[in-house]
Design an enzyme around this catalytic site. Structure first.
Site, PDB file in Angstrom:
ATOM      1  CE1 TYR A  61      -3.082  -2.991   0.321  1.00 51.23           C
ATOM      2  CE2 TYR A  61      -3.360  -2.524   2.652  1.00 51.23           C
ATOM      3  CZ  TYR A  61      -3.649  -3.287   1.544  1.00 51.23           C
ATOM      4  OH  TYR A  61      -4.524  -4.349   1.662  1.00 51.23           O
ATOM      5  CG  HIS A 129      -1.474  -8.754   0.037  1.00 53.51           C
ATOM      6  ND1 HIS A 129      -1.036  -7.452   0.009  1.00 53.51           N
ATOM      7  CD2 HIS A 129      -2.812  -8.690  -0.090  1.00 53.51           C
ATOM      8  CE1 HIS A 129      -2.075  -6.639  -0.126  1.00 53.51           C
ATOM      9  NE2 HIS A 129      -3.162  -7.366  -0.201  1.00 53.51           N
ATOM     10  N   PRO A 209     -15.872  -4.702   2.903  1.00 55.47           N
ATOM     11  CG  PRO A 209     -16.017  -4.092   5.158  1.00 55.47           C
ATOM     12  CD  PRO A 209     -15.037  -4.205   4.029  1.00 55.47           C
ATOM     13  CG  LEU A 210     -19.042  -0.677   3.979  1.00 55.11           C
ATOM     14  CD1 LEU A 210     -18.743   0.717   4.512  1.00 55.11           C
ATOM     15  CD2 LEU A 210     -20.481  -1.077   4.327  1.00 55.11           C
ATOM     16  N   GLY A 211     -18.386  -3.172  -0.252  1.00 55.36           N
ATOM     17  CA  GLY A 211     -18.331  -3.227  -1.711  1.00 55.36           C
ATOM     18  C   GLY A 211     -17.514  -2.088  -2.302  1.00 55.36           C
ATOM     19  NE  ARG A 212     -13.138  -4.022  -4.930  1.00 53.90           N
ATOM     20  CZ  ARG A 212     -12.022  -4.536  -4.419  1.00 53.90           C
ATOM     21  NH1 ARG A 212     -11.171  -3.739  -3.821  1.00 53.90           N
ATOM     22  NH2 ARG A 212     -11.748  -5.822  -4.512  1.00 53.90           N
ATOM     23  N   GLY A 213     -17.161   0.757  -1.181  1.00 58.36           N
ATOM     24  CA  GLY A 213     -17.946   1.982  -1.051  1.00 58.36           C
ATOM     25  C   GLY A 213     -19.268   1.960  -1.777  1.00 58.36           C
ATOM     26  CG  PHE A 214     -21.768  -0.190  -5.447  1.00 57.25           C
ATOM     27  CD1 PHE A 214     -21.858   0.684  -6.520  1.00 57.25           C
ATOM     28  CD2 PHE A 214     -22.799  -1.099  -5.245  1.00 57.25           C
ATOM     29  CE1 PHE A 214     -22.950   0.657  -7.367  1.00 57.25           C
ATOM     30  CE2 PHE A 214     -23.893  -1.136  -6.084  1.00 57.25           C
ATOM     31  CZ  PHE A 214     -23.971  -0.256  -7.162  1.00 57.25           C
TER      32      PHE A 214
END
Length: 333
Positions: A61, A129, A209-214
């Site tokens: 990262y 990873h 867990p939020l669908g990459r913000g979606f």
């Protein structure tokens, strides 16, 4: 919610106890558009202040920048944090991933480099990873186990590993956690990986867990994203796929409004309700969003509400793969 009463969960049968929700730190350094270190540090400190102590990073990262960012927090609050980092992706100076390396020599090299960047004497949870298909998993985990014996690492994990790989790895050294994508729009883990983890006493750590913000309902078009935002190349955020997937986001938002939650809280609470061995790590660069997400750890759905959510998810099949085709070969390996 205070630091002392944030719900806790254990990573595996003998792993550390951590906050039921962790914090994914990747976006603080790369992939999701511009970030600000000073603001990110405020978020990191606030996470510890409210009891979110499970912080997730990786050597790739920002090509090490994310670990260096965390070192500024750890320099003053090391004892409060449970640090997870990862190795395996080898990147050139321009950021290109040149290979995945699971060789024993690289395991040792990568660990020492992460310890130096983090400014700590041990890593609480050390993940591979991505699985290196050219190196037997037994050799990679054997080298990771040597790090445990040396006191450089406390617990071991795998990321995006198949059920077969998990079983093979676990015979070499206990695996505390498996990290993989899991959310309302990525449920393939439920077929084999989650049951395998439960049989072996391994925690599941869902990333995105939020669908990459979606799933927050805030993303309506890829044009909203920064030009360098990695999500622009993800199939689920493109063209007809995005148009199709918006039906899930809209239905989720409507249900959340009916129950007086935010869509993010509903999505995280659903995931937490899938089992006490699940510890999601939503990422954010906002204190307000961090506080919003944290409240999900207090939400519990009765059977009636869970049935409504499940019915909603059954109605909305997801269009598009999790990653671009060139990256799909490295998942579930």
């Amino acid at each position: 919610m205070t630091q002392t009463d944030f719900p806790r969960r254990r990573l595996g049968t003998s792993g550390p106890e951590v906050s039921a929700l962790g914090l994914g730190c990747m976006g603080m350094s790369e992939f999701y558009g511009p970030a600000d270190d000073a603001q990110s540090l405020k978020v990191l400190h606030h996470a510890l202040d409210i009891g979110i102590n499970f912080l997730d990073t990786a050597d790739m990262y920002g090509i090490g920048a994310n670990e260096k960012l965390l070192s500024r927090l750890l320099a003053v609050r090391r004892d409060e944090a449970v640090i997870a980092t990862k190795f395996g992706h080898v990147r050139s100076p321009d950021g290109t991933v040149t290979r995945i390396d699971g060789s024993p020599a690289y395991v040792r090299q990568a660990c020492d480099a992460s310890l130096q960047r983090l400014g700590v004497d041990h890593i609480d949870l050390y993940y591979q990873h991505r699985v290196d298909k050219t190196v037997p998993i037994e050799e990679t985990v054997g080298a990771m186990a040597e790090l445990v014996k040396a006191g450089k690492v406390k617990h071991l994990g795998l990321s995006e590993a198949s059920a077969t790989t998990i079983r093979r790895a676990h015979t070499v050294h206990p695996i505390a956690a498996v990290q993989t994508e899991y959310s309302m729009w990525s449920r393939d883990v439920e077929a084999e990986i989650l049951p395998t983890c439960r049989q072996l006493g391994i925690a599941l750590v869902p990333y995105s867990p939020l669908g990459r913000g979606f799933l927050t309902g805030m993303i309506r078009s890829a044009e909203q994203l920064s030009p360098d935002d990695r999500r622009r190349i993800h199939p689920r955020f493109q063209g007809e796929n995005l148009d199709h997937n918006l039906a899930l986001a809209d239905s989720l938002s409507a249900l959340a409004e009916e129950w007086s939650y935010t869509p993010a809280q509903l999505a995280l609470a659903w995931l937490l309700g899938q089992g006490g061995d699940i510890v999601p790590i939503p990422g954010t660069r906002s204190i307000a969003r961090l506080d919003e997400n944290a409240l999900a750890a207090r939400i519990h759905f009765d059977d009636g509400r869970r049935e409504r959510i499940d019915a909603l998810l059954e109605r909305h099949a997801i269009a598009g793969t999790r990653y671009p085709a060139t990256q799909m070969g490295a998942v579930n390996a």
